[in-house]
Design a protein around this motif. Structure first.
Motif, mmCIF file in Angstrom:
data_model
loop_
_atom_site.group_PDB
_atom_site.id
_atom_site.type_symbol
_atom_site.label_atom_id
_atom_site.label_comp_id
_atom_site.label_asym_id
_atom_site.label_seq_id
_atom_site.Cartn_x
_atom_site.Cartn_y
_atom_site.Cartn_z
ATOM 1 N N ILE A 1 -67.205 67.420 -32.092
ATOM 2 C CA ILE A 1 -68.723 67.001 -32.888
ATOM 3 C C ILE A 1 -68.049 66.679 -34.144
ATOM 4 C CG2 ILE A 1 -71.509 67.664 -33.239
ATOM 5 C CD1 ILE A 1 -71.886 68.963 -31.353
ATOM 6 N N LYS A 2 -68.849 65.576 -34.439
ATOM 7 C CA LYS A 2 -68.175 64.429 -35.805
ATOM 8 C C LYS A 2 -69.529 63.402 -36.280
ATOM 9 C CE LYS A 2 -63.709 63.049 -33.888
ATOM 10 N NZ LYS A 2 -63.271 61.956 -33.364
ATOM 11 N N VAL A 3 -69.609 63.422 -37.090
ATOM 12 C CA VAL A 3 -70.687 63.119 -37.396
ATOM 13 C C VAL A 3 -70.633 61.006 -36.906
ATOM 14 C CG1 VAL A 3 -71.222 61.211 -39.718
ATOM 15 C CG2 VAL A 3 -70.376 63.922 -40.200
ATOM 16 N N ASP A 4 -71.977 60.919 -37.260
ATOM 17 C CA ASP A 4 -72.036 59.453 -36.277
ATOM 18 C C ASP A 4 -71.847 58.129 -37.329
ATOM 19 O OD1 ASP A 4 -72.845 57.096 -34.956
ATOM 20 O OD2 ASP A 4 -74.558 57.838 -33.996
ATOM 21 N N VAL A 5 -70.786 57.538 -36.876
ATOM 22 C CA VAL A 5 -70.598 56.055 -38.036
ATOM 23 C C VAL A 5 -71.526 55.141 -38.290
ATOM 24 C CG1 VAL A 5 -68.995 53.881 -38.067
ATOM 25 C CG2 VAL A 5 -68.282 56.450 -37.192
ATOM 26 N N ASN B 1 -66.671 68.375 -37.230
ATOM 27 C CA ASN B 1 -65.430 67.160 -38.267
ATOM 28 C C ASN B 1 -66.143 66.883 -39.055
ATOM 29 O OD1 ASN B 1 -63.025 68.027 -37.326
ATOM 30 N ND2 ASN B 1 -62.845 66.387 -35.880
ATOM 31 N N ASN B 2 -66.878 67.021 -40.059
ATOM 32 C CA ASN B 2 -67.719 66.064 -41.412
ATOM 33 C C ASN B 2 -66.907 65.087 -41.606
ATOM 34 O OD1 ASN B 2 -69.824 65.371 -42.783
ATOM 35 N ND2 ASN B 2 -69.323 67.314 -44.229
ATOM 36 N N VAL B 3 -66.343 63.898 -41.215
ATOM 37 C CA VAL B 3 -65.906 62.870 -41.832
ATOM 38 C C VAL B 3 -67.115 61.814 -40.804
ATOM 39 C CG1 VAL B 3 -63.488 61.927 -41.279
ATOM 40 C CG2 VAL B 3 -63.376 63.700 -40.853
ATOM 41 N N HIS B 4 -66.551 61.436 -42.448
ATOM 42 C CA HIS B 4 -67.383 59.762 -42.744
ATOM 43 C C HIS B 4 -66.584 58.721 -42.917
ATOM 44 C CE1 HIS B 4 -70.519 56.516 -42.141
ATOM 45 N NE2 HIS B 4 -71.452 57.080 -41.215
ATOM 46 N N PRO B 5 -66.335 57.639 -42.038
ATOM 47 C CA PRO B 5 -65.567 56.538 -43.582
ATOM 48 C C PRO B 5 -66.506 55.756 -44.311
ATOM 49 C CG PRO B 5 -66.085 55.644 -41.283
ATOM 50 C CD PRO B 5 -66.566 56.836 -41.215
ATOM 51 N N PRO C 1 -69.905 59.931 -46.898
ATOM 52 C CA PRO C 1 -69.382 61.236 -46.853
ATOM 53 C C PRO C 1 -70.443 61.715 -47.697
ATOM 54 C CG PRO C 1 -68.385 59.788 -49.146
ATOM 55 C CD PRO C 1 -69.200 58.208 -48.070
ATOM 56 N N GLN C 2 -70.353 62.405 -46.703
ATOM 57 C CA GLN C 2 -72.018 64.395 -47.188
ATOM 58 C C GLN C 2 -71.615 65.411 -46.787
ATOM 59 O OE1 GLN C 2 -75.922 62.795 -47.153
ATOM 60 N NE2 GLN C 2 -76.148 60.005 -46.358
ATOM 61 N N MET C 3 -72.192 66.413 -47.313
ATOM 62 C CA MET C 3 -72.228 67.516 -46.940
ATOM 63 C C MET C 3 -72.973 67.837 -45.884
ATOM 64 S SD MET C 3 -72.362 69.526 -49.901
ATOM 65 C CE MET C 3 -73.437 69.206 -51.057
ATOM 66 N N HIS C 4 -72.228 68.466 -44.844
ATOM 67 C CA HIS C 4 -73.295 68.944 -42.988
ATOM 68 C C HIS C 4 -73.284 70.422 -42.568
ATOM 69 C CE1 HIS C 4 -75.335 64.675 -43.181
ATOM 70 N NE2 HIS C 4 -73.767 63.920 -43.102
ATOM 71 N N LEU D 1 -69.690 71.774 -44.855
ATOM 72 C CA LEU D 1 -68.611 71.900 -45.476
ATOM 73 C C LEU D 1 -69.205 70.886 -46.030
ATOM 74 C CD1 LEU D 1 -67.898 71.002 -41.483
ATOM 75 C CD2 LEU D 1 -67.369 72.883 -42.943
ATOM 76 N N GLN D 2 -67.539 70.309 -46.956
ATOM 77 C CA GLN D 2 -67.346 69.199 -47.871
ATOM 78 C C GLN D 2 -67.219 68.427 -46.743
ATOM 79 O OE1 GLN D 2 -68.427 69.183 -51.097
ATOM 80 N NE2 GLN D 2 -68.759 71.593 -51.161
ATOM 81 N N PRO D 3 -66.736 66.776 -47.566
ATOM 82 C CA PRO D 3 -67.022 65.141 -46.966
ATOM 83 C C PRO D 3 -65.213 65.744 -46.459
ATOM 84 C CG PRO D 3 -67.694 64.488 -48.501
ATOM 85 C CD PRO D 3 -67.070 66.407 -49.096
ATOM 86 N N ASN D 4 -64.332 65.382 -44.989
ATOM 87 C CA ASN D 4 -63.474 65.174 -45.152
ATOM 88 C C ASN D 4 -62.888 67.275 -44.063
ATOM 89 O OD1 ASN D 4 -63.061 62.673 -44.623
ATOM 90 N ND2 ASN D 4 -63.312 62.706 -47.214
#
Length: 232
Positions: free
Chosen positions: A111-115, A139-143, A146-149, A194-197
């Motif tokens: 599961i990732k962050v929705d782009v 995966n807490n990744v957003h291009p 970026p936020q904490m989740h 989780l911190q970003p990335n």
């Protein structure tokens, strides 16, 4: 009276000579006859013996050839021919020692962050089997934003309760220290904040059949950032 004349000695000798010649001829004839008979018999015997030897020599060769040739199995009179072997049955599914089918292979979900929306998960729901091993990676990744989740999985029907607990964490002095994960028996599994990335993987066995909500409990995120794990 007249007297009969007596043969002279010359005449008497001539007669004996003739008799001797006749006897010699007869004896010679018999001798020749027996000689010819013996000669023919000897040849015939020799020829017959040779034939016997040739037959005796040929017999083992014929026996060897007959033994080397594979004998065709002839069906016994009055019986039906043997049936063809039955095709092998399909392999039965493997079972465990307890007699039950083994558990399905582990389910791997990411599961990732929705782009399109940085406050939503890209995967809104997924399905697993009860008792199945689950490997869930967040995966807490957003291009762009970026936020904490985090990702918290609760028991069926606990979505609203978890949202309320998450909002209470906003005013808690140790909310950040606890990663904004409430202390509640309704929570089954969760990641850290989780911190970003960053990413984290949860490994667990799928519980009983039901619909299990998962949300981000960072204050205010869970209203949109949520989904459902369906256990079948």
């Amino acid at each position: 009276m007249s007297a009969h004349p007596h043969p002279t000695s010359e005449e008497s000798g001539s007669i004996w000579k003739i008799i001797n010649v006749i006897l010699a001829v007869v004896i010679a004839g018999f001798t020749l006859f027996w000689a010819v008979t013996l000669l023919i018999g000897s040849k015939a015997e020799t020829s017959g013996w040779n034939d016997v030897e040739e037959v005796a020599e040929a017999a083992p060769a014929a026996t060897t050839e007959a033994a080397a040739a594979p004998a065709a199995a002839a069906p016994v009179a009055g019986t039906d021919p043997a049936p063809a072997p039955a095709p092998a049955a399909d392999a039965a599914p493997a079972v465990t020692a307890a007699g039950t089918t083994p558990a399905p292979a582990a389910a791997e979900i990411t599961i990732k962050v929705d782009v399109a929306n940085p406050l939503a998960y890209d995967l809104k729901e997924f399905s697993v089997k009860a008792g199945q091993a689950v490997k869930l990676t967040f995966n807490n990744v957003h291009p762009a934003v970026p936020q904490m989740h985090n990702l918290v999985i609760g028991v069926p029907g606990s979505k609203d309760k978890l949202l309320a607990l998450a909002m209470q964490m906003a005013t808690s002095p140790d909310g950040m220290a606890k990663g904004y994960v409430p202390e509640s028996p309704d929570i089954l599994y969760h990641t850290k904040l989780l911190q970003p990335n960053q990413s984290e993987t949860l490994e667990f066995t799928a519980p009983a059949v039901g619909e299990y909500p998962y949300i981000c409990t960072f204050p205010g995120h869970g209203v949109i950032m949520n989904g459902v794990m369906r256990v079948e």
